[in-house]
Design a protein around this motif. Structure first.
Motif, PDB file in Angstrom:
ATOM      1  N   ASN A  51       0.831  -1.218   0.000  1.00  0.00           N
ATOM      2  CA  ASN A  51       0.000   0.000   0.000  1.00  0.00           C
ATOM      3  C   ASN A  51       0.862   1.264   0.000  1.00  0.00           C
ATOM      4  OD1 ASN A  51      -2.469   1.337  -0.109  1.00  0.00           O
ATOM      5  ND2 ASN A  51      -2.607   1.522   2.126  1.00  0.00           N
ATOM      6  N   MET A  52       1.863   1.287  -0.879  1.00  0.00           N
ATOM      7  CA  MET A  52       2.784   2.419  -0.997  1.00  0.00           C
ATOM      8  C   MET A  52       2.466   3.234  -2.241  1.00  0.00           C
ATOM      9  SD  MET A  52       6.227   0.224  -0.242  1.00  0.00           S
ATOM     10  CE  MET A  52       7.385   1.578  -0.466  1.00  0.00           C
ATOM     11  N   TRP A  53       2.825   4.495  -2.188  1.00  0.00           N
ATOM     12  CA  TRP A  53       2.707   5.371  -3.360  1.00  0.00           C
ATOM     13  C   TRP A  53       3.878   5.074  -4.297  1.00  0.00           C
ATOM     14  CZ3 TRP A  53      -0.838   9.576  -4.183  1.00  0.00           C
ATOM     15  CH2 TRP A  53      -0.554  10.346  -5.326  1.00  0.00           C
ATOM     16  N   LEU A  54       3.561   4.811  -5.559  1.00  0.00           N
ATOM     17  CA  LEU A  54       4.595   4.557  -6.569  1.00  0.00           C
ATOM     18  C   LEU A  54       4.686   5.755  -7.505  1.00  0.00           C
ATOM     19  CD1 LEU A  54       6.619   2.941  -8.246  1.00  0.00           C
ATOM     20  CD2 LEU A  54       4.674   1.795  -9.348  1.00  0.00           C
ATOM     21  N   HIS A  55       5.851   6.389  -7.500  1.00  0.00           N
ATOM     22  CA  HIS A  55       6.103   7.510  -8.414  1.00  0.00           C
ATOM     23  C   HIS A  55       7.107   7.072  -9.468  1.00  0.00           C
ATOM     24  CE1 HIS A  55       6.733  11.512  -9.973  1.00  0.00           C
ATOM     25  NE2 HIS A  55       8.035  11.390  -9.775  1.00  0.00           N
ATOM     26  N   ILE A  56       6.855   7.452 -10.718  1.00  0.00           N
ATOM     27  CA  ILE A  56       7.785   7.170 -11.808  1.00  0.00           C
ATOM     28  C   ILE A  56       8.483   8.461 -12.205  1.00  0.00           C
ATOM     29  CG2 ILE A  56       8.089   6.259 -14.139  1.00  0.00           C
ATOM     30  CD1 ILE A  56       7.006   4.172 -12.263  1.00  0.00           C
ATOM     31  N   ASP A  57       9.794   8.477 -12.074  1.00  0.00           N
ATOM     32  CA  ASP A  57      10.598   9.615 -12.517  1.00  0.00           C
ATOM     33  C   ASP A  57      11.113   9.306 -13.924  1.00  0.00           C
ATOM     34  OD1 ASP A  57      12.384  11.647 -13.010  1.00  0.00           O
ATOM     35  OD2 ASP A  57      13.817  11.053 -11.464  1.00  0.00           O
ATOM     36  N   ASN A 114       6.173  11.642 -13.894  1.00  0.00           N
ATOM     37  CA  ASN A 114       6.668  12.964 -14.241  1.00  0.00           C
ATOM     38  C   ASN A 114       7.730  12.878 -15.330  1.00  0.00           C
ATOM     39  OD1 ASN A 114       6.940  15.978 -13.265  1.00  0.00           O
ATOM     40  ND2 ASN A 114       9.010  15.243 -13.605  1.00  0.00           N
ATOM     41  N   PHE A 115       7.647  13.790 -16.312  1.00  0.00           N
ATOM     42  CA  PHE A 115       8.753  13.946 -17.260  1.00  0.00           C
ATOM     43  C   PHE A 115       8.894  15.414 -17.610  1.00  0.00           C
ATOM     44  CE2 PHE A 115       5.687  14.363 -20.606  1.00  0.00           C
ATOM     45  CZ  PHE A 115       6.354  14.821 -21.737  1.00  0.00           C
ATOM     46  N   ASN A 116      10.092  15.775 -18.084  1.00  0.00           N
ATOM     47  CA  ASN A 116      10.420  17.171 -18.348  1.00  0.00           C
ATOM     48  C   ASN A 116      10.563  17.407 -19.849  1.00  0.00           C
ATOM     49  OD1 ASN A 116      10.546  17.441 -15.573  1.00  0.00           O
ATOM     50  ND2 ASN A 116      12.761  17.339 -15.475  1.00  0.00           N
ATOM     51  N   PRO A 117       9.557  17.964 -20.501  1.00  0.00           N
ATOM     52  CA  PRO A 117       9.642  18.200 -21.948  1.00  0.00           C
ATOM     53  C   PRO A 117      10.800  19.103 -22.352  1.00  0.00           C
ATOM     54  CG  PRO A 117       7.359  18.342 -21.222  1.00  0.00           C
ATOM     55  CD  PRO A 117       8.208  18.262 -19.981  1.00  0.00           C
ATOM     56  N   TYR A 118      11.284  19.913 -21.424  1.00  0.00           N
ATOM     57  CA  TYR A 118      12.394  20.804 -21.774  1.00  0.00           C
ATOM     58  C   TYR A 118      13.707  20.051 -21.937  1.00  0.00           C
ATOM     59  CZ  TYR A 118      14.097  20.760 -16.925  1.00  0.00           C
ATOM     60  OH  TYR A 118      14.603  20.383 -15.693  1.00  0.00           O
ATOM     61  N   LYS A 119      13.763  18.815 -21.468  1.00  0.00           N
ATOM     62  CA  LYS A 119      15.025  18.084 -21.552  1.00  0.00           C
ATOM     63  C   LYS A 119      15.230  17.436 -22.915  1.00  0.00           C
ATOM     64  CE  LYS A 119      15.859  17.317 -16.670  1.00  0.00           C
ATOM     65  NZ  LYS A 119      15.818  16.405 -15.526  1.00  0.00           N
ATOM     66  N   TRP A 120      14.136  16.937 -23.515  1.00  0.00           N
ATOM     67  CA  TRP A 120      14.345  16.197 -24.764  1.00  0.00           C
ATOM     68  C   TRP A 120      13.137  16.301 -25.689  1.00  0.00           C
ATOM     69  CZ3 TRP A 120      15.308  10.203 -25.371  1.00  0.00           C
ATOM     70  CH2 TRP A 120      16.049   9.980 -26.529  1.00  0.00           C
ATOM     71  N   MET A 121      12.278  17.280 -25.467  1.00  0.00           N
ATOM     72  CA  MET A 121      11.096  17.363 -26.310  1.00  0.00           C
ATOM     73  C   MET A 121      10.864  18.783 -26.812  1.00  0.00           C
ATOM     74  SD  MET A 121       7.533  15.286 -25.713  1.00  0.00           S
ATOM     75  CE  MET A 121       6.333  16.598 -25.604  1.00  0.00           C
ATOM     76  N   LEU A 122      11.965  19.452 -27.156  1.00  0.00           N
ATOM     77  CA  LEU A 122      11.892  20.685 -27.950  1.00  0.00           C
ATOM     78  C   LEU A 122      11.222  21.857 -27.246  1.00  0.00           C
ATOM     79  CD1 LEU A 122      10.774  18.794 -31.156  1.00  0.00           C
ATOM     80  CD2 LEU A 122      12.929  20.029 -30.978  1.00  0.00           C
ATOM     81  N   ASN A 149      11.206  24.930 -24.273  1.00  0.00           N
ATOM     82  CA  ASN A 149      12.099  25.786 -23.497  1.00  0.00           C
ATOM     83  C   ASN A 149      11.980  25.491 -21.999  1.00  0.00           C
ATOM     84  OD1 ASN A 149      12.937  27.052 -25.815  1.00  0.00           O
ATOM     85  ND2 ASN A 149      11.637  28.840 -25.544  1.00  0.00           N
ATOM     86  N   PHE A 150      13.085  25.701 -21.281  1.00  0.00           N
ATOM     87  CA  PHE A 150      13.093  25.581 -19.822  1.00  0.00           C
ATOM     88  C   PHE A 150      12.197  26.693 -19.246  1.00  0.00           C
ATOM     89  CE2 PHE A 150      14.791  26.672 -15.663  1.00  0.00           C
ATOM     90  CZ  PHE A 150      14.916  25.425 -15.081  1.00  0.00           C
ATOM     91  N   ASP A 151      11.423  26.419 -18.190  1.00  0.00           N
ATOM     92  CA  ASP A 151      11.240  25.115 -17.597  1.00  0.00           C
ATOM     93  C   ASP A 151       9.831  24.609 -17.911  1.00  0.00           C
ATOM     94  OD1 ASP A 151       9.912  26.975 -16.004  1.00  0.00           O
ATOM     95  OD2 ASP A 151      10.264  25.912 -14.143  1.00  0.00           O
ATOM     96  N   CYS A 152       9.681  23.298 -17.954  1.00  0.00           N
ATOM     97  CA  CYS A 152       8.374  22.711 -18.231  1.00  0.00           C
ATOM     98  C   CYS A 152       8.414  21.269 -17.745  1.00  0.00           C
ATOM     99  CB  CYS A 152       8.047  22.782 -19.720  1.00  0.00           C
ATOM    100  SG  CYS A 152       6.427  22.123 -20.134  1.00  0.00           S
ATOM    101  N   SER A 153       7.710  20.998 -16.671  1.00  0.00           N
ATOM    102  CA  SER A 153       7.687  19.669 -16.082  1.00  0.00           C
ATOM    103  C   SER A 153       6.249  19.171 -16.055  1.00  0.00           C
ATOM    104  CB  SER A 153       8.265  19.719 -14.660  1.00  0.00           C
ATOM    105  OG  SER A 153       8.356  18.426 -14.108  1.00  0.00           O
ATOM    106  N   ALA A 154       6.009  18.038 -16.685  1.00  0.00           N
ATOM    107  CA  ALA A 154       4.651  17.508 -16.803  1.00  0.00           C
ATOM    108  C   ALA A 154       4.429  16.408 -15.765  1.00  0.00           C
ATOM    109  CB  ALA A 154       4.419  16.960 -18.210  1.00  0.00           C
ATOM    110  N   LEU A 155       3.504  16.637 -14.859  1.00  0.00           N
ATOM    111  CA  LEU A 155       3.197  15.678 -13.801  1.00  0.00           C
ATOM    112  C   LEU A 155       1.795  15.116 -14.008  1.00  0.00           C
ATOM    113  CD1 LEU A 155       3.743  14.304 -11.008  1.00  0.00           C
ATOM    114  CD2 LEU A 155       2.714  16.336  -9.966  1.00  0.00           C
ATOM    115  N   TRP A 175      -3.229  21.915  -5.944  1.00  0.00           N
ATOM    116  CA  TRP A 175      -2.410  20.776  -6.364  1.00  0.00           C
ATOM    117  C   TRP A 175      -0.935  20.983  -6.015  1.00  0.00           C
ATOM    118  CZ3 TRP A 175      -3.567  17.420 -11.100  1.00  0.00           C
ATOM    119  CH2 TRP A 175      -4.940  17.267 -11.288  1.00  0.00           C
ATOM    120  N   GLN A 176      -0.584  22.140  -5.489  1.00  0.00           N
ATOM    121  CA  GLN A 176       0.830  22.491  -5.353  1.00  0.00           C
ATOM    122  C   GLN A 176       1.019  23.441  -4.184  1.00  0.00           C
ATOM    123  OE1 GLN A 176       1.490  24.482  -9.122  1.00  0.00           O
ATOM    124  NE2 GLN A 176       0.721  26.401  -8.322  1.00  0.00           N
ATOM    125  N   LEU A 177       2.284  23.786  -3.894  1.00  0.00           N
ATOM    126  CA  LEU A 177       2.581  24.704  -2.798  1.00  0.00           C
ATOM    127  C   LEU A 177       2.290  26.163  -3.155  1.00  0.00           C
ATOM    128  CD1 LEU A 177       5.877  23.144  -1.404  1.00  0.00           C
ATOM    129  CD2 LEU A 177       3.549  22.816  -0.587  1.00  0.00           C
TER     130      LEU A 177
END
Length: 331
Positions: free
Chosen positions: A105-111, A138-146, A148-154, A189-191
């Motif tokens: 019964n643990m939370w599984l996060h995929i980085d 979660n993945f970061n489109p700014y790293k390998w998907m064309l 601009n920084f920053d853009c993190s998709a959760l 959804w966030q701080l």
């Protein structure tokens, strides 16, 4: 979520307060440093598990760590599996880890910060088997998907856990009227209360390139990385330290070329090679250590990169290696 479960199980509020310090998050020794930082922020325990020979977190290793902690009175609540680690782009045993997370019964996060972009290509999706069982991804489109920084998709499977933990009502914070699957009040959804419109630039990328254009972008870099791997092996002085799956090539100068029985000399020479290449100024790459072994890790992934850049990278690596080995032999 974990504390709510404890309350559901009949634990009193006082006991829950004490139990907070017994909550354990599980990471591997290859998990990104953000995992440790997150644990530091919330004040939970962290169990860093040694990855296997292929730098992957495995089901048996996770099970053994949890069994040890539970016997000591700790409470497993979170595990992070990585799809494409920073050091080597290793892919953890997601299916096996998901089995454990479900049973405990643990939370599984995929980085999937870097390699997640590759999942736009159908041929890479079998590598991610099991991600559909995660609570968050979660993945970061700014790293390998064309993008601009920053853009993190959760992505989260059930946003009510976030909203339940982070919602605070005030007179000056009116609810979004008509909240639905289409309209989301992301302050819950966030701080931060506010957020930049990160999705807009990602939308433009998707509209401009389309699925076919983004796939072509990924394919080009994987092809160039595979070419670089082949050229380094054919040179004879280098060894590949991890499988080349995406756009990262991890290698070092062979110990037999430097001083086979002198581990420190081999590491020093490879560390010097990183400095030499970067001081040369034509290309830039980052070194790392893999279980005490110094290695180089050029990443092919620039939106403006061309095959000529990869050819230049190889040229610089070879030239600088020759120079560094020449200096080493003089000593």
């Amino acid at each position: 979520m974990a504390l709510k479960q404890l309350k559901t199980n009949g634990m009193s509020n006082n006991d829950i307060d004490l139990a907070q310090h017994k909550l354990v998050a599980y990471l591997s020794d290859q998990t990104h440093s953000a995992g440790q930082k997150g644990a530091n922020i919330i004040g939970c325990q962290v169990h860093i598990i040694k990855s296997g020979a292929d730098f992957r977190l495995t089901k048996p290793a996770l099970q053994a760590a949890i069994l040890k902690d539970k016997s000591a009175g700790f409470i497993p609540f979170f595990v992070c599996a990585t799809f494409g680690t920073t050091n080597t782009t290793a892919i953890d045993d997601v299916c096996g880890i998901a089995d454990v997370a479900e049973s405990e019964n643990m939370w599984l996060h995929i980085d999937a910060a870097y390699a997640g972009a590759a999942l736009v290509c159908p041929e890479f999706r079998p590598l991610a088997r099991g991600i559909e069982r995660a609570h968050s991804f979660n993945f970061n489109p700014y790293k390998w998907m064309l993008t601009n920084f920053d853009c993190s998709a959760l992505w989260v499977a059930d946003s009510t856990h976030l909203v339940g933990a982070l919602s605070i009502e005030r007179e000056y914070l009116p609810n979004v009227k008509g909240a639905s699957d289409f309209v989301k009040d992301y302050r819950n959804w966030q701080l931060p209360l506010g957020r930049r419109f990160h999705a807009l630039k990602l939308w433009f990328v998707m509209r401009m390139y389309g699925a076919s254009g983004i796939r072509a972008h990924i394919h080009k870099h994987v092809k160039e990385a595979k070419w670089l791997e082949t050229q380094l092996v054919e040179d004879g002085r280098f060894e590949i330290m991890a499988p080349v799956v995406f756009g990262l090539v991890v290698f070092r100068v062979k110990a037999s070329i430097i001083a086979e029985d002198d581990h420190d000399a081999v590491n020093k020479t490879n560390a010097e090679l990183v400095k030499h290449i970067n001081n040369d100024g034509r290309v830039f790459l980052v070194g790392t250590k893999l279980r005490g072994v110094d290695a180089l890790r050029p990443a092919i992934g620039s939106s403006r990169g061309t095959p000529d850049n990869t050819v230049l990278l190889l040229q610089v690596i070879k030239e600088c290696t020759t120079n560094v080995l020449s200096e080493h032999n003089k000593q």
